[in-house]
Design a protein around this motif. Structure first.
Motif, PDB file in Angstrom:
ATOM      1  N   ASN A 153       0.847  -1.230   0.035  1.00  0.00           N
ATOM      2  CA  ASN A 153      -0.043   0.003  -0.121  1.00  0.00           C
ATOM      3  C   ASN A 153       0.803   1.339   0.070  1.00  0.00           C
ATOM      4  N   TRP A 154       1.732   1.199   0.816  1.00  0.00           N
ATOM      5  CA  TRP A 154       2.779   2.535   0.775  1.00  0.00           C
ATOM      6  C   TRP A 154       3.514   2.936  -0.563  1.00  0.00           C
ATOM      7  N   ILE A 155       3.960   1.673  -1.145  1.00  0.00           N
ATOM      8  CA  ILE A 155       4.449   1.899  -2.434  1.00  0.00           C
ATOM      9  C   ILE A 155       3.333   2.248  -3.558  1.00  0.00           C
ATOM     10  N   LYS A 156       2.219   1.760  -3.291  1.00  0.00           N
ATOM     11  CA  LYS A 156       1.079   2.090  -4.153  1.00  0.00           C
ATOM     12  C   LYS A 156       0.795   3.530  -4.199  1.00  0.00           C
ATOM     13  N   ASP A 157       0.716   4.114  -3.031  1.00  0.00           N
ATOM     14  CA  ASP A 157       0.537   5.622  -2.867  1.00  0.00           C
ATOM     15  C   ASP A 157       1.869   6.214  -3.362  1.00  0.00           C
ATOM     16  N   ALA A 158       2.787   5.990  -3.393  1.00  0.00           N
ATOM     17  CA  ALA A 158       3.820   6.666  -4.074  1.00  0.00           C
ATOM     18  C   ALA A 158       3.906   6.726  -5.632  1.00  0.00           C
ATOM     19  N   MET A 159       3.841   5.298  -6.191  1.00  0.00           N
ATOM     20  CA  MET A 159       4.035   5.122  -7.392  1.00  0.00           C
ATOM     21  C   MET A 159       2.852   4.579  -8.248  1.00  0.00           C
ATOM     22  N   GLN A 160       1.492   4.895  -7.871  1.00  0.00           N
ATOM     23  CA  GLN A 160       0.673   4.619  -8.769  1.00  0.00           C
ATOM     24  C   GLN A 160       0.450   5.759 -10.028  1.00  0.00           C
ATOM     25  N   THR A 162      -2.629   5.384 -11.971  1.00  0.00           N
ATOM     26  CA  THR A 162      -3.815   5.354 -12.208  1.00  0.00           C
ATOM     27  C   THR A 162      -4.770   5.667 -10.858  1.00  0.00           C
ATOM     28  N   ALA A 163      -5.989   5.791 -11.155  1.00  0.00           N
ATOM     29  CA  ALA A 163      -6.822   6.289  -9.898  1.00  0.00           C
ATOM     30  C   ALA A 163      -7.092   4.976  -8.877  1.00  0.00           C
ATOM     31  N   ASP A 164      -7.086   3.696  -9.870  1.00  0.00           N
ATOM     32  CA  ASP A 164      -7.247   2.635  -9.034  1.00  0.00           C
ATOM     33  C   ASP A 164      -6.001   1.876  -8.533  1.00  0.00           C
ATOM     34  N   GLY A 165      -4.964   2.717  -8.381  1.00  0.00           N
ATOM     35  CA  GLY A 165      -3.787   2.330  -7.627  1.00  0.00           C
ATOM     36  C   GLY A 165      -2.893   1.258  -8.612  1.00  0.00           C
ATOM     37  N   ASP A 166      -2.949   1.441  -9.869  1.00  0.00           N
ATOM     38  CA  ASP A 166      -2.060   0.538 -10.789  1.00  0.00           C
ATOM     39  C   ASP A 166      -0.764   1.442 -11.180  1.00  0.00           C
ATOM     40  N   ARG A 167       0.310   0.608 -11.370  1.00  0.00           N
ATOM     41  CA  ARG A 167       1.475   1.460 -12.007  1.00  0.00           C
ATOM     42  C   ARG A 167       1.540   0.967 -13.503  1.00  0.00           C
ATOM     43  N   LEU A 168       1.763   1.987 -14.701  1.00  0.00           N
ATOM     44  CA  LEU A 168       1.550   1.344 -15.719  1.00  0.00           C
ATOM     45  C   LEU A 168       3.038   1.182 -16.354  1.00  0.00           C
ATOM     46  N   ILE A 169       3.318   0.277 -16.853  1.00  0.00           N
ATOM     47  CA  ILE A 169       4.554  -0.168 -17.341  1.00  0.00           C
ATOM     48  C   ILE A 169       4.437  -0.052 -18.755  1.00  0.00           C
ATOM     49  N   ILE A 170       5.091   0.908 -19.486  1.00  0.00           N
ATOM     50  CA  ILE A 170       4.928   1.112 -20.991  1.00  0.00           C
ATOM     51  C   ILE A 170       6.126   1.014 -21.588  1.00  0.00           C
ATOM     52  N   SER A 171       6.103   0.553 -22.840  1.00  0.00           N
ATOM     53  CA  SER A 171       7.260   0.352 -23.736  1.00  0.00           C
ATOM     54  C   SER A 171       6.748   0.870 -25.060  1.00  0.00           C
ATOM     55  N   THR A 172       7.627   1.646 -25.542  1.00  0.00           N
ATOM     56  CA  THR A 172       7.359   2.261 -27.055  1.00  0.00           C
ATOM     57  C   THR A 172       8.285   2.206 -27.894  1.00  0.00           C
ATOM     58  N   ALA A 173       8.146   1.725 -29.040  1.00  0.00           N
ATOM     59  CA  ALA A 173       8.987   1.752 -30.269  1.00  0.00           C
ATOM     60  C   ALA A 173       8.488   2.529 -31.263  1.00  0.00           C
ATOM     61  N   ILE A 174       9.289   3.394 -31.848  1.00  0.00           N
ATOM     62  CA  ILE A 174       9.029   4.488 -32.922  1.00  0.00           C
ATOM     63  C   ILE A 174      10.009   4.329 -34.086  1.00  0.00           C
ATOM     64  N   PHE A 175       9.424   4.015 -35.353  1.00  0.00           N
ATOM     65  CA  PHE A 175      10.474   3.861 -36.383  1.00  0.00           C
ATOM     66  C   PHE A 175       9.833   3.890 -37.788  1.00  0.00           C
ATOM     67  N   ARG A 176      10.680   4.050 -38.641  1.00  0.00           N
ATOM     68  CA  ARG A 176       9.729   4.162 -40.031  1.00  0.00           C
ATOM     69  C   ARG A 176       9.960   2.773 -40.585  1.00  0.00           C
TER      70      ARG A 176
END
Length: 180
Positions: A153-160, A162-176
């Motif tokens: 819970n205390w890490i959730k408060d610091a790193m969330q 989204t409003a529902d308490g999740d952490r978004l792990i995002i990976s993006t690739a940009i190319f032609r």
């Protein structure tokens, strides 16, 4: 009454000289911060590991799009998701409802700035839905998002994210895309 008071004082002096149990008392004082620190290290370590797995899987899927293999074989969104899950050793794909894949074509690299945000001002997650493999020499963005459920819970408060308490792990690739 005086004898009772002297006896009490002698016992208190005896406690101050007795060292038995000191280790247990000291451990009790530092145990909680120690276990909190260990749980934070473990949870953050797993999140960073999952992020690295997601990056590698995203770049493998992006390579399929960039080289034209996905277009020639008419890969669907679910096939791309399967490819990503296969590359992540099952760590993130235990709940496929938390995995979101976006493949989008843009007219030029400068138009990438118009990509919509994933989280609105109320911290509500806006899942990406676009799936367009593009054509030869198209500017492409492959974005993969996993909604990681925070455990502590205390890490959730610091790193969330989204409003529902999740952490978004995002990976993006940009190319032609290559002129396949």
């Amino acid at each position: 009454m005086k004898a009772y008071g002297q006896r009490f004082v002698r016992r208190l002096r005896g406690f101050s000289k007795d060292n038995r149990g000191v280790t247990a008392v000291e451990f009790a004082m530092i145990a909680m911060p120690f276990f909190i620190l260990i749980s934070a290290i473990l949870e953050l370590g797993v999140i960073f590991f999952a992020g690295q797995l997601l990056d590698n899987a995203t770049f493998d899927a992006a390579r399929m799009v960039r080289t034209g293999q996905a277009q020639v074989s008419s890969m669907s969104k679910s096939k791309i998701e399967d490819l990503i899950c296969d590359r992540m050793s099952g760590l993130l794909c235990t709940d496929r409802d938390r995995l979101f894949v976006e493949v989008k074509s843009y007219p030029s690299f400068k138009d990438l700035a118009s990509a919509p945000p994933l989280v609105d001002s109320n911290k509500k997650f806006q899942p990406p839905t676009t799936f367009n493999l593009g054509s030869r020499s198209s500017v492409m963005m492959v974005r993969v998002v996993y909604k990681w459920p925070m455990v502590t819970n205390w890490i959730k408060d610091a790193m969330q994210d989204t409003a529902d308490g999740d952490r978004l792990i995002i990976s993006t690739a940009i190319f032609r895309n290559e002129p396949y």
